[in-house]
Design an enzyme around this catalytic site. Sequence first.
Site, PDB file in Angstrom:
ATOM      1  N   ARG A   1     -15.041  12.327 -13.164  1.00 39.94           N
ATOM      2  CA  ARG A   1     -15.645  11.201 -12.470  1.00 39.94           C
ATOM      3  C   ARG A   1     -15.708  11.613 -11.010  1.00 39.94           C
ATOM      4  NH1 ARG A   1     -14.278   7.701  -7.947  1.00 39.94           N
ATOM      5  NH2 ARG A   1     -15.488   5.783  -8.196  1.00 39.94           N
TER       6      ARG A   1
ATOM      7  N   GLN B   1       0.820  -1.213   0.000  1.00 37.79           N
ATOM      8  CA  GLN B   1       0.000   0.000   0.000  1.00 37.79           C
ATOM      9  C   GLN B   1       0.856   1.268   0.000  1.00 37.79           C
ATOM     10  OE1 GLN B   1      -2.237  -1.516   3.572  1.00 37.79           O
ATOM     11  NE2 GLN B   1      -4.025  -0.881   2.401  1.00 37.79           N
TER      12      GLN B   1
ATOM     13  N   TRP C   1      -7.001  10.351  -1.006  1.00 40.91           N
ATOM     14  CA  TRP C   1      -6.956  10.950   0.329  1.00 40.91           C
ATOM     15  C   TRP C   1      -6.680  12.448   0.191  1.00 40.91           C
ATOM     16  CZ3 TRP C   1      -3.604   6.830   3.330  1.00 40.91           C
ATOM     17  CH2 TRP C   1      -4.397   5.696   3.563  1.00 40.91           C
TER      18      TRP C   1
ATOM     19  N   ASP D   1     -12.243  -0.295  -6.528  1.00 42.44           N
ATOM     20  CA  ASP D   1     -12.927  -0.655  -5.294  1.00 42.44           C
ATOM     21  C   ASP D   1     -13.482  -2.079  -5.292  1.00 42.44           C
ATOM     22  OD1 ASP D   1     -12.569   1.892  -4.098  1.00 42.44           O
ATOM     23  OD2 ASP D   1     -14.243   2.684  -5.264  1.00 42.44           O
TER      24      ASP D   1
ATOM     25  N   HIS E   1     -22.795  10.378  -1.417  1.00 45.12           N
ATOM     26  CA  HIS E   1     -22.614  10.935  -0.075  1.00 45.12           C
ATOM     27  C   HIS E   1     -22.803  12.447  -0.061  1.00 45.12           C
ATOM     28  CE1 HIS E   1     -21.170   7.197   1.864  1.00 45.12           C
ATOM     29  NE2 HIS E   1     -20.808   6.897   0.623  1.00 45.12           N
TER      30      HIS E   1
ATOM     31  N   GLU F   1     -20.085   8.200  -8.837  1.00 42.72           N
ATOM     32  CA  GLU F   1     -20.106   6.892  -8.201  1.00 42.72           C
ATOM     33  C   GLU F   1     -21.266   6.845  -7.210  1.00 42.72           C
ATOM     34  OE1 GLU F   1     -17.243   4.099  -5.359  1.00 42.72           O
ATOM     35  OE2 GLU F   1     -17.209   6.292  -5.189  1.00 42.72           O
TER      36      GLU F   1
ATOM     37  N   ASP G   1     -16.079  10.927  -7.182  1.00 41.82           N
ATOM     38  CA  ASP G   1     -15.977   9.897  -6.153  1.00 41.82           C
ATOM     39  C   ASP G   1     -17.051  10.108  -5.092  1.00 41.82           C
ATOM     40  OD1 ASP G   1     -14.286   7.663  -5.059  1.00 41.82           O
ATOM     41  OD2 ASP G   1     -14.101   9.051  -3.384  1.00 41.82           O
TER      42      ASP G   1
END
Length: 542
Positions: free
Chosen positions: A221, A55, A104, A317, A227, A247, A223
């Site tokens: 796009r 990672q 992030w 994802d 939400h 998304e 993300d």
Amino acid sequence: MMPFLPLLACIFQLTSTAFGATAEQWRGRSIYQILTDRFALPAGADPTTCDTGAQTWCGGTWNTIRENLDYIQDAGFTAIWISPVNQNYQGPRTAYGDPYHGYWMADITKLNDRFGKAEDLKALIDELHRRDMYIMVDIVVNNVMATSTEPDYSSYLFNDAAFYHNYCPVKYGNPDSERNCWMGDTRVTLPDVDTSNPSVIRAYGEWAKAFVEQWGVDGFRIDAAKHVEPDFWPKFCGPAGVFCIGEVYGDDVDLAASFQGPKALDSVLNYPMYGALQKAFMIPGSQNASALEEVLGEERRKFKDLTVLGNFLENQDLPRWHNSSVDPQSLYNAMAWTFMTDGIPIVYYGQEQGFSGIADPHNREPLWPSKYEKGASYRLIQQLNQLRNFLVRTTPEWLVDPVKVLSVNEFAIVIQKGYVVSVLTTIGSPPNGKATINAKTSFKPSTAMTDIITCHQWVIGASGLIQVEYSKGGVPIILVPSPDLAGSGMCGESLNVQRGGRVKGGLVSESESGVRGMREKRGGRGRWMGWGLGAFVGWALM
């Protein structure tokens, strides 16, 4: 007035005009999705040091994407989608590694210097536009990233706690919680920006407009779009003046459809259809092709426009398709659906190489160990792109002609979009002498058809009937009236387009050698049987 707003005018000294593209223009494109860090290495870098499970950064940059665009364009793609370009978290390694993926978010007004300099990003975009290809950039608007539930906000664009929702962990499935609470956990938190705040709305709109004008990107796009309140998006995408696809994770058609329209986004990624594709084609699995018809019917009733939804099988994802499905034919048939139905096909880097990583982080493998080989999956994508791009160029109405399900049973589904008939099977590679499907097409009896995958000839039977038997295994069949392939460059036809080094517009692949190689490597023979019968299928994409 918020303290950060005066900075926007200083940050963006605009020197170019927007290249932004509309939903109508994106409808005819096919997209190759890239994680910048994992696509290609600079010359001389050690190709053996990238540990996906670690990672952390592996060394991909905007320059290395630009230097390897031939690999993407030769597969027939006419657009790329790259991971976020904005500044990410800068600090000690977290419990979940480093922000190599780009999601992030720290200061959205700055670029991520791990991927290069401003001139490198500009050079990539300029080169794409020189090739008449589009660029879509991933954007994170819903949240920033921190390592505490009480972060120091001074380094973010929104530099005060007043511009964020108070901390609470998301309760997924609860819309209010999803829009107001924080994703992540207490080790890596994602402070949730209050996108109902008028000052936030105004600042984001100004940033989006300036970003597009400065860099000339063609689309966003979005993300974690679900939400954020749907009515926020016109205030963000409107000033930007580009196509926005969001998304909206999950199988709920009603929820996904609520995010498309003039009071929301141009489009969303088609997660409900992804779920149906899993049910239909994954092996082992339910092999329920009827799920495709059911979801298609529900989406037609509820979405504003199916033709701009994003069709996909993999992304950053989700587990790789090959991790969940052991049979390569399941991928090939599912992939043919994403290209030959309504919507915009999207291929996640490595899908064309048969990557098999499970979920994050193992679905974010470096591409370079593949040596960019042009194997069976890559060559199938070439063919699918070549046909689709030919249709876009010569028969643009094909894009908006609604796909129709002609027949479906436990073995296969037959669809027709315009004058293209696709026969897709759920049985996988092993022969199945009992598997057969009949379908009544719109064509007159004795119409000559060509399967663009094998280039074998078919003849339509009485009453427009075709019949497929899978006595030698199940591969996708895509039938086009033989005369309509003239000028396509496929199956022995000449390529009738203007040339200038590459095909004008980037809409037809010149990699005919790859397509020929695919045909030459096939085994088996095909034949058509008289009244109402099609070919026995015996060709494997191996």
